[in-house]
Design an enzyme around this catalytic site. Structure first.
Site, PDB file in Angstrom:
ATOM      1  N   LYS A 114       0.811  -1.223   0.000  1.00  0.00           N
ATOM      2  CA  LYS A 114       0.000   0.000   0.000  1.00  0.00           C
ATOM      3  C   LYS A 114       0.842   1.269   0.000  1.00  0.00           C
ATOM      4  O   LYS A 114       0.449   2.274  -0.587  1.00  0.00           O
ATOM      5  CB  LYS A 114      -0.965   0.006   1.185  1.00  0.00           C
ATOM      6  CG  LYS A 114      -2.076  -1.016   1.007  1.00  0.00           C
ATOM      7  CD  LYS A 114      -3.278  -0.721   1.876  1.00  0.00           C
ATOM      8  CE  LYS A 114      -4.416  -1.649   1.486  1.00  0.00           C
ATOM      9  NZ  LYS A 114      -5.562  -1.558   2.347  1.00  0.00           N
ATOM     10  N   LYS A 198      -4.883  -8.893  -6.335  1.00  0.00           N
ATOM     11  CA  LYS A 198      -6.176  -9.151  -5.692  1.00  0.00           C
ATOM     12  C   LYS A 198      -7.205  -8.090  -6.073  1.00  0.00           C
ATOM     13  O   LYS A 198      -6.859  -6.937  -6.353  1.00  0.00           O
ATOM     14  CB  LYS A 198      -6.026  -9.271  -4.173  1.00  0.00           C
ATOM     15  CG  LYS A 198      -5.942  -7.993  -3.419  1.00  0.00           C
ATOM     16  CD  LYS A 198      -6.189  -8.215  -1.923  1.00  0.00           C
ATOM     17  CE  LYS A 198      -6.233  -6.865  -1.244  1.00  0.00           C
ATOM     18  NZ  LYS A 198      -6.865  -6.814   0.035  1.00  0.00           N
ATOM     19  N   LYS A 201     -10.704  -2.494  -3.483  1.00  0.00           N
ATOM     20  CA  LYS A 201     -11.556  -1.299  -3.567  1.00  0.00           C
ATOM     21  C   LYS A 201     -10.794  -0.121  -4.158  1.00  0.00           C
ATOM     22  O   LYS A 201     -11.354   0.734  -4.823  1.00  0.00           O
ATOM     23  CB  LYS A 201     -11.992  -0.858  -2.170  1.00  0.00           C
ATOM     24  CG  LYS A 201     -12.725  -1.871  -1.368  1.00  0.00           C
ATOM     25  CD  LYS A 201     -13.208  -1.186  -0.100  1.00  0.00           C
ATOM     26  CE  LYS A 201     -13.581  -2.180   0.958  1.00  0.00           C
ATOM     27  NZ  LYS A 201     -12.594  -2.244   2.041  1.00  0.00           N
TER      28      LYS A 201
HETATM   29  N1  AQP Z   1      -9.764  -9.832  -3.178  1.00  0.00           N
HETATM   30  C1  AQP Z   1     -10.150 -10.360  -2.035  1.00  0.00           C
HETATM   31  N2  AQP Z   1     -10.381 -11.701  -1.944  1.00  0.00           N
HETATM   32  C2  AQP Z   1     -10.781 -12.251  -0.768  1.00  0.00           C
HETATM   33  N3  AQP Z   1     -10.985 -11.531   0.370  1.00  0.00           N
HETATM   34  C3  AQP Z   1     -10.758 -10.209   0.310  1.00  0.00           C
HETATM   35  N4  AQP Z   1     -10.869  -9.222   1.234  1.00  0.00           N
HETATM   36  C4  AQP Z   1     -10.525  -8.053   0.672  1.00  0.00           C
HETATM   37  N5  AQP Z   1     -10.199  -8.221  -0.615  1.00  0.00           N
HETATM   38  C5  AQP Z   1     -10.340  -9.556  -0.885  1.00  0.00           C
HETATM   39  C6  AQP Z   1     -11.288  -9.459   2.607  1.00  0.00           C
HETATM   40  O1  AQP Z   1     -12.377  -8.590   2.882  1.00  0.00           O
HETATM   41  C7  AQP Z   1     -12.335  -8.232   4.266  1.00  0.00           C
HETATM   42  C8  AQP Z   1     -12.510  -6.755   4.388  1.00  0.00           C
HETATM   43  O2  AQP Z   1     -11.423  -6.100   3.767  1.00  0.00           O
HETATM   44  P1  AQP Z   1     -11.106  -4.594   4.087  1.00  0.00           P
HETATM   45  O3  AQP Z   1     -11.988  -3.742   3.344  1.00  0.00           O
HETATM   46  O4  AQP Z   1     -11.147  -4.347   5.513  1.00  0.00           O
HETATM   47  O5  AQP Z   1      -9.590  -4.431   3.688  1.00  0.00           O
HETATM   48  P2  AQP Z   1      -8.742  -4.768   2.431  1.00  0.00           P
HETATM   49  O6  AQP Z   1      -8.259  -6.166   2.519  1.00  0.00           O
HETATM   50  O7  AQP Z   1      -7.693  -3.753   2.399  1.00  0.00           O
HETATM   51  O8  AQP Z   1      -9.755  -4.615   1.213  1.00  0.00           O
HETATM   52  P3  AQP Z   1      -9.500  -4.058  -0.213  1.00  0.00           P
HETATM   53  O9  AQP Z   1     -10.734  -4.280  -0.971  1.00  0.00           O
HETATM   54  O10 AQP Z   1      -8.255  -4.585  -0.807  1.00  0.00           O
HETATM   55  O11 AQP Z   1      -9.370  -2.528   0.017  1.00  0.00           O
HETATM   56  P4  AQP Z   1      -8.196  -1.556  -0.343  1.00  0.00           P
HETATM   57  O12 AQP Z   1      -8.189  -1.468  -1.820  1.00  0.00           O
HETATM   58  O13 AQP Z   1      -8.614  -0.281   0.316  1.00  0.00           O
HETATM   59  O14 AQP Z   1      -6.956  -2.157   0.203  1.00  0.00           O
HETATM   60  C9  AQP Z   1     -11.021  -8.733   4.834  1.00  0.00           C
HETATM   61  O15 AQP Z   1     -11.263  -9.904   5.599  1.00  0.00           O
HETATM   62  C10 AQP Z   1     -10.207  -9.062   3.613  1.00  0.00           C
HETATM   63  O16 AQP Z   1      -9.340 -10.145   3.848  1.00  0.00           O
END
Ligand code: AQP
Length: 333
Positions: A114, A198, A201
């Site tokens: 990140k 992956k 968001k």
């Molecule tokens: N691609 C994914 N596949 C499976 N699980 C996922 N999670 C996130 N992306 C995937 C799981 O969703 C839960 C909530 O995630 P979060 O929003 O708290 O944080 P994150 O992992 O940082 O999500 P993003 O979508 O990748 O957001 P950004 O882009 O802001 O970093 C967690 O249990 C995560 O494992």
């Protein structure tokens, strides 16, 4: 004694299929188990580790609550709250930040990904993100934490912090060392534009993910445009090792249909991608679009959503403030 579940989702907008299949769907199954206590947190303190627009942020917090409920989490039976409303989270994060070691945090791959090349400009919050996550979990004596595969390393850090605190202060078993609950299959949903990254968001291209708020047409269009390779559909699972996009799309199909990868590969063996994509889009429309409609309906009743958060915060605060008092005593404050 039954399981105590804690997990969180960041209210950073664009909740997507990866969040749903990797985490939220699992939350729902756990919340329906007997003898299992569940706490689901909208982790707004985690979200401000990167910039948030205040007006959008408030909406995103409500949208996350609406997504929990639309997915099937009963707010009467489970605690749903937002992290910023229970001050023990920030306080415990500071205390645990004095237990965690720099060397441990330096190994966290999510920070490296990140922060990118310009680490000097990343917030301190982004760096200490996993310490706040440990505070969230340890305050509630959670025994199990359902997360996507990407959060496994943070969970291991949480266990290390719990053990070090228990050892340093000679309070065996004071903090419970939680187990991660990561689905065996399809625990990491990948981008529709690059099967090695992956689904996320914060990815700029909206075509890289299926948002839980997408319309039928958007879903169909995104699957049509999803990256594939020039070969026909694989004839066995082993063929997927070097075909990340095909593997991801078949994984999404299998997860939604609740079948294993072998069965999906067999169903489309040797066929054209276009035929498979039509089927995949249909399954997504059947499973995800109703969710999207329900989220929109719930978002029309902001008072209801806010009330859930207020009640959830009171219940969470009762638990967390007791644990903080015990922590104070142990430390000698
Ligand atoms: N691609 C994914 N596949 C499976 N699980 C996922 N999670 C996130 N992306 C995937 C799981 O969703 C839960 C909530 O995630 P979060 O929003 O708290 O944080 P994150 O992992 O940082 O999500 P993003 O979508 O990748 O957001 P950004 O882009 O802001 O970093 C967690 O249990 C995560 O494992």
């Amino acid at each position: 004694m039954g399981k105590k579940i804690f997990s969180g989702v960041q209210p950073t907008g664009n909740l997507h299929l990866g969040n749903y299949l990797g985490a939220i769907k699992n939350f729902v199954d756990l919340s329906n188990e007997n003898d299992t206590e569940c706490i689901f947190c909208v982790v707004d303190l985690h979200a401000i580790t990167v910039n948030q627009d205040p007006k959008e942020f408030r909406n995103n917090i409500r949208e996350t609550v609406a997504t929990f409920i639309a997915s099937g989490i009963d707010p009467k039976k489970n605690i749903i709250f937002n992290q910023s409303q229970v001050s023990a989270h920030s306080e415990a994060a500071w205390i645990l930040g004095c237990i965690a070691r720099m060397g441990w945090l330096n190994r966290m791959t999510q920070f490296k990904e990140k922060a990118g090349k310009d680490k000097e400009k990343a917030s301190i919050g982004l760096y200490s993100y996993p310490v706040l996550m440990a505070a969230d979990i340890l305050l509630y004596d959670a025994t199990h934490v359902p997360v996507g595969d990407d959060q496994k390393q943070h969970l291991e850090l949480c266990r290390d912090i719990a053990q070090k605190f228990n050892n340093d202060f000679k309070v065996e078993n004071f903090f419970v060392t939680p187990e991660p609950l990561i689905q065996k299959e399809f625990s990491r949903i990948m981008s529709l534009k690059d099967g090695t990254k992956k689904m996320s968001k914060s990815e700029i291209s909206d075509l890289s993910r299926i948002n839980l708020s997408d319309t039928q047409d958007q879903i169909i269009n995104k699957i049509k445009k999803a990256k594939t390779d020039p070969l026909p559909m694989p004839i066995n699972v082993k063929d997927l090792d070097k075909r990340p996009e095909a593997k991801n799309l078949l994984g999404i199909y299998s997860s939604l249909k609740k079948i294993n990868l072998e069965k999906s590969v067999k169903e489309f063996s040797g066929k054209n991608f276009s035929e498979f994509k039509e089927n995949l889009a249909q399954v997504l429309v059947d499973k995800i679009f109703p969710l999207s409609l329900e989220i929109k309906k719930l978002l029309d009743d902001k008072v209801y959503l806010d009330q859930i958060l207020v009640e959830g915060a009171q219940k969470a605060n009762d638990k967390a403030s007791k644990k903080i008092k015990e922590i104070h005593k142990i430390i000698g404050f």
